[in-house]
Design an enzyme around this catalytic site. Structure first.
Site, PDB file in Angstrom:
ATOM      1  N   LYS A  84       2.122   4.177   8.062  1.00 44.19           N
ATOM      2  CA  LYS A  84       2.297   4.535   6.659  1.00 44.19           C
ATOM      3  C   LYS A  84       3.110   5.824   6.612  1.00 44.19           C
ATOM      4  O   LYS A  84       3.126   6.584   7.588  1.00 44.19           O
ATOM      5  CB  LYS A  84       0.912   4.765   6.028  1.00 44.19           C
ATOM      6  CG  LYS A  84       0.866   4.623   4.543  1.00 44.19           C
ATOM      7  CD  LYS A  84       0.550   3.204   4.079  1.00 44.19           C
ATOM      8  CE  LYS A  84       0.503   3.147   2.575  1.00 44.19           C
ATOM      9  NZ  LYS A  84       0.236   1.808   2.078  1.00 44.19           N
ATOM     10  N   GLY A 184      -5.927   2.821 -13.023  1.00 44.22           N
ATOM     11  CA  GLY A 184      -4.590   2.905 -12.436  1.00 44.22           C
ATOM     12  C   GLY A 184      -3.827   1.649 -12.770  1.00 44.22           C
ATOM     13  O   GLY A 184      -4.046   0.594 -12.171  1.00 44.22           O
ATOM     14  N   GLY A 186      -0.514   0.863 -12.569  1.00 47.60           N
ATOM     15  CA  GLY A 186       0.861   0.913 -12.086  1.00 47.60           C
ATOM     16  C   GLY A 186       1.314  -0.495 -11.737  1.00 47.60           C
ATOM     17  O   GLY A 186       0.954  -1.465 -12.406  1.00 47.60           O
ATOM     18  N   VAL A 188       0.542  -2.625  -9.219  1.00 44.37           N
ATOM     19  CA  VAL A 188      -0.514  -3.605  -8.916  1.00 44.37           C
ATOM     20  C   VAL A 188      -1.455  -3.757 -10.111  1.00 44.37           C
ATOM     21  O   VAL A 188      -1.786  -4.877 -10.518  1.00 44.37           O
ATOM     22  CB  VAL A 188      -1.330  -3.186  -7.667  1.00 44.37           C
ATOM     23  CG1 VAL A 188      -2.365  -4.255  -7.340  1.00 44.37           C
ATOM     24  CG2 VAL A 188      -0.436  -2.945  -6.478  1.00 44.37           C
TER      25      VAL A 188
HETATM   26  P1  NAD Z   1       1.788   2.797  -8.672  1.00 46.42           P
HETATM   27  O1  NAD Z   1       2.352   4.129  -8.345  1.00 46.42           O
HETATM   28  O2  NAD Z   1       2.705   1.777  -9.218  1.00 46.42           O
HETATM   29  O3  NAD Z   1       0.565   2.947  -9.673  1.00 46.42           O
HETATM   30  C1  NAD Z   1      -0.469   3.860  -9.525  1.00 46.42           C
HETATM   31  C2  NAD Z   1      -0.997   4.142 -10.917  1.00 46.42           C
HETATM   32  O4  NAD Z   1      -2.188   4.916 -10.812  1.00 46.42           O
HETATM   33  C3  NAD Z   1      -0.010   4.951 -11.777  1.00 46.42           C
HETATM   34  O5  NAD Z   1       0.140   4.343 -13.038  1.00 46.42           O
HETATM   35  C4  NAD Z   1      -0.684   6.320 -11.875  1.00 46.42           C
HETATM   36  O6  NAD Z   1      -0.385   6.993 -13.078  1.00 46.42           O
HETATM   37  C5  NAD Z   1      -2.149   5.932 -11.792  1.00 46.42           C
HETATM   38  N1  NAD Z   1      -3.035   7.015 -11.381  1.00 46.42           N
HETATM   39  C6  NAD Z   1      -2.852   7.974 -10.439  1.00 46.42           C
HETATM   40  N2  NAD Z   1      -3.922   8.772 -10.355  1.00 46.42           N
HETATM   41  C7  NAD Z   1      -4.813   8.330 -11.266  1.00 46.42           C
HETATM   42  C8  NAD Z   1      -6.118   8.734 -11.654  1.00 46.42           C
HETATM   43  N3  NAD Z   1      -6.716   9.770 -11.079  1.00 46.42           N
HETATM   44  N4  NAD Z   1      -6.740   8.040 -12.625  1.00 46.42           N
HETATM   45  C9  NAD Z   1      -6.155   6.978 -13.222  1.00 46.42           C
HETATM   46  N5  NAD Z   1      -4.904   6.536 -12.883  1.00 46.42           N
HETATM   47  C10 NAD Z   1      -4.256   7.203 -11.927  1.00 46.42           C
HETATM   48  O7  NAD Z   1       1.076   2.270  -7.324  1.00 46.42           O
HETATM   49  P2  NAD Z   1       0.718   0.766  -6.940  1.00 46.42           P
HETATM   50  O8  NAD Z   1       1.793   0.247  -6.077  1.00 46.42           O
HETATM   51  O9  NAD Z   1       0.284   0.021  -8.136  1.00 46.42           O
HETATM   52  O10 NAD Z   1      -0.539   0.999  -5.971  1.00 46.42           O
HETATM   53  C11 NAD Z   1      -1.833   1.264  -6.491  1.00 46.42           C
HETATM   54  C12 NAD Z   1      -2.846   1.385  -5.356  1.00 46.42           C
HETATM   55  O11 NAD Z   1      -2.879   0.167  -4.617  1.00 46.42           O
HETATM   56  C13 NAD Z   1      -2.531   2.468  -4.332  1.00 46.42           C
HETATM   57  O12 NAD Z   1      -3.706   3.029  -3.832  1.00 46.42           O
HETATM   58  C14 NAD Z   1      -1.816   1.721  -3.225  1.00 46.42           C
HETATM   59  O13 NAD Z   1      -1.908   2.371  -1.995  1.00 46.42           O
HETATM   60  C15 NAD Z   1      -2.585   0.416  -3.257  1.00 46.42           C
HETATM   61  N6  NAD Z   1      -1.831  -0.708  -2.701  1.00 46.42           N
HETATM   62  C16 NAD Z   1      -0.647  -1.062  -3.260  1.00 46.42           C
HETATM   63  C17 NAD Z   1       0.038  -2.142  -2.733  1.00 46.42           C
HETATM   64  C18 NAD Z   1       1.341  -2.618  -3.347  1.00 46.42           C
HETATM   65  O14 NAD Z   1       1.759  -3.752  -3.072  1.00 46.42           O
HETATM   66  N7  NAD Z   1       1.997  -1.836  -4.181  1.00 46.42           N
HETATM   67  C19 NAD Z   1      -0.490  -2.856  -1.658  1.00 46.42           C
HETATM   68  C20 NAD Z   1      -1.735  -2.488  -1.136  1.00 46.42           C
HETATM   69  C21 NAD Z   1      -2.400  -1.399  -1.666  1.00 46.42           C
END
Ligand code: NAD
Length: 355
Positions: A84, A184, A186, A188
């Site tokens: 990572k 959150g 975002g 996902v």
């Molecule tokens: P992203 O950056 O698109 O979204 C994250 C969201 O969380 C954002 O909207 C942000 O404003 C919000 N956020 C941050 N801190 C917060 C808090 N304290 N309270 C509420 N909301 C908060 O990221 P993503 O790609 O959607 O990933 C989300 C999670 O899933 C992460 O932990 C990531 O490691 C995990 N993940 C993602 C993937 C992927 O395919 N993108 C795969 C496996 C795991």
């Protein structure tokens, strides 16, 4: 953590093979790449861009995240190692094409030991920039022959894991009318909200950005909860922001009976918090098991991308999650331990076969 030179002995530095610090004054790049274990193959894992409070927090995050990737790949049956990267900075303000290209140069310097992709704060355009400097990148836009954004497939896997948890807890996997808190929203989180709405769930959303909440609420008729999520009432907690949200302070106030979300490293301390959840009868779907859809998807991009095959493999998360719950109950261990044991056994078996 890094006190008196005690890096190798620190709790986060658990058997990591390599950690690379990347520093470029011209673009402002400050990044750390963590390679945990390459027994099963090259270390593949996304890059996170986050405004860390301090550098130690960034180091701790990359070490925890890369370790989790080792077990995610293993339990998903992929021939990949765990790695990572984190870039220190605010992705809304500090990210530039030049910075991402410079990061690509650092990834390239590792000659394929580490392959990158998207994570929090990083999108397909950024991977396009990285691709200009290295071939060791996935999650590249579909228009460039890549597999695109992995997050819809991640969300689908989380949805499958959540359905399996509901099945195990209530004897039916119907989500109709179940109150789900998605923290959150975002990449996902939003797709998860879409699946949940389609399944008839009563969806509540929470994010640090009000504009995002308003946008997603309008699209899916979800309810906004802007306060502390642990003050709210819901049946299922889906952490989809950052890690460590499940800890002694939050478990005490959590009213949900199921935790199933996308965030990596949801348990602040996997043994302590996993045990408390078990004691309290809160069913925890291990994060590295149910959020593996994105990894399954980008893995497919390495050989020859096949979306249907990726979705089919991701759908299997449903059955694997049920198996893990059964094993945990049978062996009287936490669900996290059950998943970890299976993941570690596969790595040990490959090591033993090689030797
Ligand atoms: P992203 O950056 O698109 O979204 C994250 C969201 O969380 C954002 O909207 C942000 O404003 C919000 N956020 C941050 N801190 C917060 C808090 N304290 N309270 C509420 N909301 C908060 O990221 P993503 O790609 O959607 O990933 C989300 C999670 O899933 C992460 O932990 C990531 O490691 C995990 N993940 C993602 C993937 C992927 O395919 N993108 C795969 C496996 C795991």
């Amino acid at each position: 953590m890094v006190v008196d030179g005690a890096v190798f002995a620190s709790a986060s530095f658990k058997d990591h093979e390599q950690v690379v610090f990347c520093n470029d004054a011209e673009t402002g790049l400050k990044a750390i790449i963590g390679i945990h274990d390459t027994t099963l193959g090259p270390a593949l894992g996304g890059t996170r861009m986050w405004n860390y409070e301090n550098e130690l927090e960034a180091i701790r995050d990359v070490l925890r995240l890369s370790r989790g990737m080792t077990f995610k790949a293993s339990i998903s049956g992929l021939n990949l190692g765990g790695g990572k990267a984190v870039i220190i900075g605010d992705s809304r303000k500090d990210k530039t094409d030049a910075l991402m290209q410079k990061f690509g140069e650092y990834v390239n310097s590792l000659s394929g030991r580490y392959i990158t992709a998207e994570d929090v704060g990083i999108n397909t355009h950024d991977m396009e920039m990285v691709k200009m400097k290295t071939d060791h990148v996935t999650g590249v836009p579909i228009s460039m022959g890549g597999s695109g954004d992995p997050s819809p497939v991640t969300a689908y896997g989380v949805f499958m894991g959540m359905k399996a948890a509901v099945q195990y807890k209530f004897g039916t996997d119907d989500l109709n009318g179940r109150k789900v808190m998605v923290q959150g929203i975002g990449h996902v989180g939003e797709t998860l909200v879409k699946h949940l709405t389609e399944a008839g769930a009563d969806v509540i959303i929470n994010d640090i950005h009000m504009d995002r909440m308003e946008e997603v609420a309008a699209k899916y008729q979800a309810k906004i909860f802007a306060g502390d999520v642990f003050e709210a009432d819901f049946d299922i907690y889906a952490p989809c922001a950052l890690g460590a949200t499940v800890n002694p302070q939050t478990i005490d106030r959590l009213k949900a009976s199921i935790i199933a979300g996308a965030a990596n490293n949801q348990l602040a301390d996997e043994w302590r918090d996993g045990t408390t959840l078990k004691t309290k009868g809160i069913l925890y779907a291990p994060d590295f098991l149910i959020n593996a859809g994105g990894l399954i998807n980008v893995n497919s991009e390495i050989a020859h991308y096949d979306r249907e095959e990726s979705l089919r493999r991701t759908e299997n998360i449903y059955d694997t999650t049920l198996e893990i719950f059964r094993k945990a109950e049978l062996d009287d261990i936490t669900t996290h331990q059950a998943a970890l044991t299976i993941a570690k056994d596969r790595i040990s078996a490959i090591k033993a076969a090689r030797n």
